[in-house]
Design a protein around this motif. Structure first.
Motif, mmCIF file in Angstrom:
data_model
loop_
_atom_site.group_PDB
_atom_site.id
_atom_site.type_symbol
_atom_site.label_atom_id
_atom_site.label_comp_id
_atom_site.label_asym_id
_atom_site.label_seq_id
_atom_site.Cartn_x
_atom_site.Cartn_y
_atom_site.Cartn_z
ATOM 1 N N ARG A 138 0.837 -1.192 0.000
ATOM 2 C CA ARG A 138 0.000 0.000 0.000
ATOM 3 C C ARG A 138 0.875 1.246 0.000
ATOM 4 O O ARG A 138 1.956 1.266 0.589
ATOM 5 N N ARG A 139 0.381 2.293 -0.641
ATOM 6 C CA ARG A 139 1.130 3.532 -0.770
ATOM 7 C C ARG A 139 0.251 4.733 -0.424
ATOM 8 O O ARG A 139 -0.971 4.669 -0.490
ATOM 9 N N ASP A 140 0.905 5.822 -0.047
ATOM 10 C CA ASP A 140 0.268 7.122 0.191
ATOM 11 C C ASP A 140 -0.764 7.080 1.316
ATOM 12 O O ASP A 140 -1.762 7.807 1.287
ATOM 13 N N LEU A 141 -0.536 6.253 2.323
ATOM 14 C CA LEU A 141 -1.453 6.195 3.452
ATOM 15 C C LEU A 141 -1.227 7.374 4.394
ATOM 16 O O LEU A 141 -0.128 7.893 4.519
ATOM 17 N N GLU A 142 -2.297 7.782 5.065
ATOM 18 C CA GLU A 142 -2.194 8.666 6.225
ATOM 19 C C GLU A 142 -2.425 7.802 7.457
ATOM 20 O O GLU A 142 -3.442 7.123 7.561
ATOM 21 N N LEU A 143 -1.489 7.831 8.395
ATOM 22 C CA LEU A 143 -1.625 7.081 9.635
ATOM 23 C C LEU A 143 -2.063 8.018 10.747
ATOM 24 O O LEU A 143 -1.472 9.096 10.938
ATOM 25 N N VAL A 144 -3.085 7.603 11.488
ATOM 26 C CA VAL A 144 -3.639 8.398 12.573
ATOM 27 C C VAL A 144 -3.523 7.600 13.859
ATOM 28 O O VAL A 144 -3.924 6.424 13.901
ATOM 29 N N LEU A 186 5.780 0.876 8.936
ATOM 30 C CA LEU A 186 5.030 1.271 7.747
ATOM 31 C C LEU A 186 5.710 2.427 7.013
ATOM 32 O O LEU A 186 5.745 2.465 5.783
ATOM 33 N N VAL A 187 6.272 3.360 7.772
ATOM 34 C CA VAL A 187 7.021 4.465 7.160
ATOM 35 C C VAL A 187 8.248 3.918 6.443
ATOM 36 O O VAL A 187 8.526 4.258 5.288
ATOM 37 N N GLY A 188 8.993 3.047 7.099
ATOM 38 C CA GLY A 188 10.206 2.496 6.501
ATOM 39 C C GLY A 188 9.930 1.678 5.253
ATOM 40 O O GLY A 188 10.762 1.618 4.344
ATOM 41 N N ALA A 189 8.747 1.056 5.196
ATOM 42 C CA ALA A 189 8.376 0.242 4.035
ATOM 43 C C ALA A 189 7.852 1.086 2.876
ATOM 44 O O ALA A 189 7.494 0.535 1.823
ATOM 45 N N GLY A 190 7.769 2.405 3.054
ATOM 46 C CA GLY A 190 7.330 3.282 1.965
ATOM 47 C C GLY A 190 5.833 3.356 1.774
ATOM 48 O O GLY A 190 5.359 3.758 0.712
ATOM 49 N N CYS A 191 5.074 3.006 2.816
ATOM 50 C CA CYS A 191 3.617 2.974 2.694
ATOM 51 C C CYS A 191 2.948 4.316 3.002
ATOM 52 O O CYS A 191 1.759 4.482 2.730
ATOM 53 N N VAL A 192 3.687 5.267 3.576
ATOM 54 C CA VAL A 192 3.052 6.402 4.245
ATOM 55 C C VAL A 192 3.450 7.730 3.614
ATOM 56 O O VAL A 192 4.625 7.971 3.332
ATOM 57 N N ARG A 193 2.455 8.593 3.436
ATOM 58 C CA ARG A 193 2.704 9.962 2.978
ATOM 59 C C ARG A 193 2.543 10.976 4.109
ATOM 60 O O ARG A 193 3.145 12.048 4.086
ATOM 61 N N ARG A 194 1.692 10.644 5.108
ATOM 62 C CA ARG A 194 1.410 11.602 6.179
ATOM 63 C C ARG A 194 1.182 10.846 7.483
ATOM 64 O O ARG A 194 0.563 9.787 7.501
ATOM 65 N N VAL A 195 1.674 11.439 8.576
ATOM 66 C CA VAL A 195 1.417 10.936 9.916
ATOM 67 C C VAL A 195 0.693 12.017 10.708
ATOM 68 O O VAL A 195 1.180 13.143 10.805
#
Length: 290
Positions: free
Chosen positions: A38-44, A55-64
């Motif tokens: 998964r890509r470009d996720l926002e984690l809340v 998840l950040v290290g795996a490249g899944c996240v655009r915003r925290v």
């Protein structure tokens, strides 16, 4: 779990996870997000612990959108730090909150209001980094945060989505009510007679729950009260390996990509070392006629 993630968590989704603070962190769901790339996720979330870091290290996240990201017992989240300081593996947007203000943001969404006020953030530098926290009239107005999906791990649930959890719950209730849908993973899948026997413990209306996954060990290495202790050694090993990109990638291969599902993962864990063997039961509640 693979089916639930594939169906309900698309690229670009806003996902609330790790809402119970240190326990009940849905690592199995997070690892499936990584497997499905998964890509470009926002984690809340609140403190967010090592799952966000992975998840950040795996490249899944655009915003925290969170109060803190790291590895609670070990300190820093090395992948998170690399993303923020060096853009590795990709640049990361961060919307800072306190644990209290992220709770207010979710309650605002749950209550269908644009914002909720607080005085707790006055004088804080958090106001400089998050445009969704607006100081006015002597208060800070916390704008609503509405996740597309909340993913929670609990001790037990029935097939209809009635979930029971005990121990610290953090912001689990407000995250589930704020989100458009909830994925529940559970240690025990039980009959509805069990969940309905203690209705005050049901976390969300079953109409909010889009998937129930029977996933024993789904929160490892975080603790699950009544089932597993926190696996301190596992967290420590992750902290050491993730200090470098190469080390993190080796860890990811070993614990995510080389195991097809959670059942295979748990076979590699020394479950007896962290299993709860002495149970302390609370007094029973009598729901008889009055």
């Amino acid at each position: 779990m693979a089916q639930a993630i594939q169906r309900f968590v698309p690229d670009g989704a806003s996902v609330a996870m790790g809402t119970a603070l240190e326990p009940l962190i849905p690592f199995a769901a997070g690892h499936e997000l990584i497997r499905q790339r998964r890509r470009d996720l926002e984690l809340v979330g609140p403190i967010s612990d090592a799952l966000f870091d992975q998840l950040v290290g795996a490249g899944c996240v655009r915003r925290v959108t969170a109060a803190w990201v790291g590895n609670v017992s070990e300190g820093l989240g090395h992948c998170y730090r690399r993303a923020c300081e060096q853009g590795i593996p990709a640049p990361l947007e961060v919307l800072d909150h306190s644990n209290f203000s992220v709770s207010l943001a979710l309650w605002a969404a749950a209550w269908q209001v644009p914002s909720l006020p607080t005085s707790s953030l006055l004088g804080s530098d958090i106001l400089r980094t998050n445009p969704n926290l607006v100081a006015a009239d002597g208060l800070v107005h916390v704008q609503a945060v509405r996740p597309d999906i909340a993913i929670v791990h609990v001790q037990r649930a029935d097939e209809h989505g009635r979930a029971h959890a005990w121990g610290p719950l953090g912001i689990t209730e407000e995250a589930g009510l704020a989100a458009d849908g909830v994925i529940v993973s559970c240690e025990d899948l039980v009959d509805s007679s069990v969940t309905l026997s203690d209705p005050n413990r049901i976390l969300f209306p079953e109409t909010k729950v889009v998937a129930v996954v029977h996933e024993p060990g789904g929160a490892h290495p975080s603790p699950v009260q009544g089932h597993f202790k926190r696996d301190h050694a596992f967290y420590r090993d992750y902290a050491e390996q993730s200090r470098s990109v190469a080390g993190f990638e080796a860890w990811l291969s070993r614990w995510v990509f080389d195991v097809p599902d959670r059942a295979s993962y748990m076979k590699e864990i020394d479950g007896e070392a962290i299993r709860i063997t002495h149970h302390q039961f609370s007094a029973p509640a009598d729901f008889g006629d009055t």
